[in-house]
Structure formats: structure tokens, C-alpha cells
Design a protein around this motif. Structure first.
Motif, PDB file in Angstrom:
ATOM      1  N   THR A 149     -43.435 -68.165   2.722  1.00 37.33           N
ATOM      2  CA  THR A 149     -44.326 -67.015   2.910  1.00 37.33           C
ATOM      3  C   THR A 149     -44.995 -66.660   1.584  1.00 37.33           C
ATOM      4  OG1 THR A 149     -42.959 -66.107   4.688  1.00 37.33           O
ATOM      5  CG2 THR A 149     -44.431 -64.573   3.563  1.00 37.33           C
ATOM      6  N   PRO A 203     -38.364 -67.113   4.448  1.00 40.56           N
ATOM      7  CA  PRO A 203     -38.205 -66.261   5.637  1.00 40.56           C
ATOM      8  C   PRO A 203     -36.781 -65.755   5.858  1.00 40.56           C
ATOM      9  CG  PRO A 203     -39.576 -68.150   6.151  1.00 40.56           C
ATOM     10  CD  PRO A 203     -39.022 -68.387   4.773  1.00 40.56           C
ATOM     11  N   GLU A 224     -47.978 -67.572   6.092  1.00 41.55           N
ATOM     12  CA  GLU A 224     -46.833 -68.473   6.184  1.00 41.55           C
ATOM     13  C   GLU A 224     -47.326 -69.908   6.297  1.00 41.55           C
ATOM     14  OE1 GLU A 224     -44.011 -67.375   9.190  1.00 41.55           O
ATOM     15  OE2 GLU A 224     -43.975 -65.265   8.562  1.00 41.55           O
TER      16      GLU A 224
END
Length: 244
Positions: A149, A203, A224
Motif C-alpha cells: 500500500t 496490509p 494498493e
């Protein structure tokens, strides 16, 4: 030869702690162009949510296609090339605007769900959810470990306007049971990020954010990326293949 965007110390922190802050990935003029494009975007449809407390755009690149050419800078490409030497794809993009004075918070959690184009039952995938914007599923841990991310901050962000709190190293624990989260959060640290900087995050890293206590907004583009391919019958709903 260009200097690396992700320095060795940052790469080590990212691997061990599950996050790293990289200031200055986007210049002020680039941020201004991104903000203008968001402000000119429509606000109707299932991917848009606007209230006094929040303005959010899900599937941000699909909903506002003009954003991707602005995001797709040489610096971003160089960073992604370091993170994914064999190439990757954008698999999720969300815009969050936490206005000044907003009083909402986000409880401790891990980002366990991925967005897929349709439900096709596969071993290790589940539970499933279905919302107006589409289908999501919790994949095996190996898939989540492949995702990176990038949180691009359009404003200076610290503890007064909802900067993320994280538990360093928690991404190495796999899926943390809800009952075990409280015993880990005393180890939390606040991740301040300057405007134009990105926060890299795994994540599976435990994270949360407090209510804003100041009068500054917190506008973030949550991107992402992943290189892993999903099993036959499953596809990333927002998948956008990037050639390095």
C-alpha cells in the motif's frame, strides 16, 4: 544513474516494521494538479461518498480516469520498480478526505479484503462480501503479503489531523485474532507524513487513526499494488497492469 527512491534503511524498516515514510515523492505542483482534478470530479454514483464528515472515492482511478496520468510519475515508476522488479499492477485506489474538525476515527484493524471482479469459490479464499461497488474476499495470507500500500498524502499529516497509528512488526503475525489486538496496541507509533510524501504499508500491519483535533484537513490517496496473479476464475476488480 538515478539514486534509489527507496534507500536501504527504508527498505529494511519496511521489511521489519511493515511501514516506511518517504517524503517528497510528489512535488507541490503535482499535488495541486491532483487536487484540482478531484475537485472537478462528479460526486454521484456508488463510488462517491460525500458528507460533512468525509469525502471518499472508491475505485478512484476508474471513477476519475484523469487522475492516473497525474499519479503515474517517473518517481512512482522508479519506486514501484524497486518494490516489484518483475512488474506489478494497481489493484485498489481510494481517495479519502478527512475534513478539518471531522470527528470520526478508525479502530485497530488489518486490511484483509481484496476487490475481485466476481465470486468464484477457491480454496483458501473467504469470507466474501458483496456491496454496491462490487465483490470482495479475504484471500490467503500469501496474497496479502504480496500487496504493498502507498498512501500519498496531499496535506501535512500528524497526530492532530488523523495520522495513522501502527503497531510495528505486526504484519509478521499473519491474521491477528480480534481478541489479541488489544495486547499489541501499546506498542503503537504515530506515522507523520509531509504533503507530497508517501507512507508504504503492508496490509497485514495493524493500524488505526484517531479523531482530528486541529483545523487542518487530511487528504490521502490510498493505492494498493501487487504482482501476484489470482487463481483462474478470479481477477482483481480494479486491476491495472503497469509495465516497468
Amino acid at each position: 544513474m538515478k539514486s534509489a527512491i527507496l534507500q536501504e534503511a527504508d527498505a529494511e524498516q519496511f521489511a521489519e516494521a511493515g511501514f516506511a515514510v518517504l517524503p517528497g515523492l510528489y512535488a507541490p505542483a503535482e499535488l495541486a494538479a491532483l487536487l484540482r482534478t478531484v475537485e472537478q470530479a462528479p460526486v454521484s454514483g456508488p463510488n462517491f461518498r460525500r458528507s460533512q464528515e468525509v469525502f471518499a472515492i472508491r475505485d478512484m482511478v476508474g471513477a476519475v480516469p484523469a487522475l492516473w496520468p497525474l499519479l503515474d510519475t517517473a518517481a512512482l515508476r522508479q519506486l514501484l520498480g524497486q518494490l516489484f522488479p518483475t512488474g506489478c499492477q494497481l489493484v485498489k485506489a481510494i481517495y479519502f478526505d478527512k475534513p478539518a474538525g471531522s470527528n470520526w476515527l478508525v479502530a485497530w484493524h488489518q486490511d484483509l479484503m481484496i476487490n475481485v471482479s466476481q465470486r468464484t469459490d477457491q480454496p483458501g479464499f473467504g469470507p466474501w462480501t458483496s456491496k454496491p461497488e462490487g465483490v470482495s474476499v479475504q484471500p490467503p495470507v500469501a496474497v496479502l503479503e504480496n500487496v504493498v500500500t502507498l498512501r500519498l498524502h496531499l496535506d501535512d499529516c500528524d497526530a492532530t489531523n488523523g495520522a495513522l497509528k501502527v503497531v510495528p512488526g505486526s504484519h509478521r503475525r499473519g491474521v491477528v485474532p480480534a481478541a489479541a489486538i488489544a495486547e499489541l496496541t501499546p506498542e503503537a507509533t504515530v506515522c507523520a507524513v509531509p504533503a507530497g510524501g508517501v507512507m508504504l504499508m503492508k496490509p497485514l500491519l495493524l493500524h488505526a487513526s484517531n479523531r482530528s483535533t486541529g483545523n487542518r484537513p487530511r487528504r490521502v490517496m490510498h493505492l494498493e499494488f501487487a504482482s501476484v496473479e489470482l487463481p483462474a476464475g478470479l481477477a482483481w476488480r480494479e486491476g491495472k497492469r503497469l509495465m516497468m
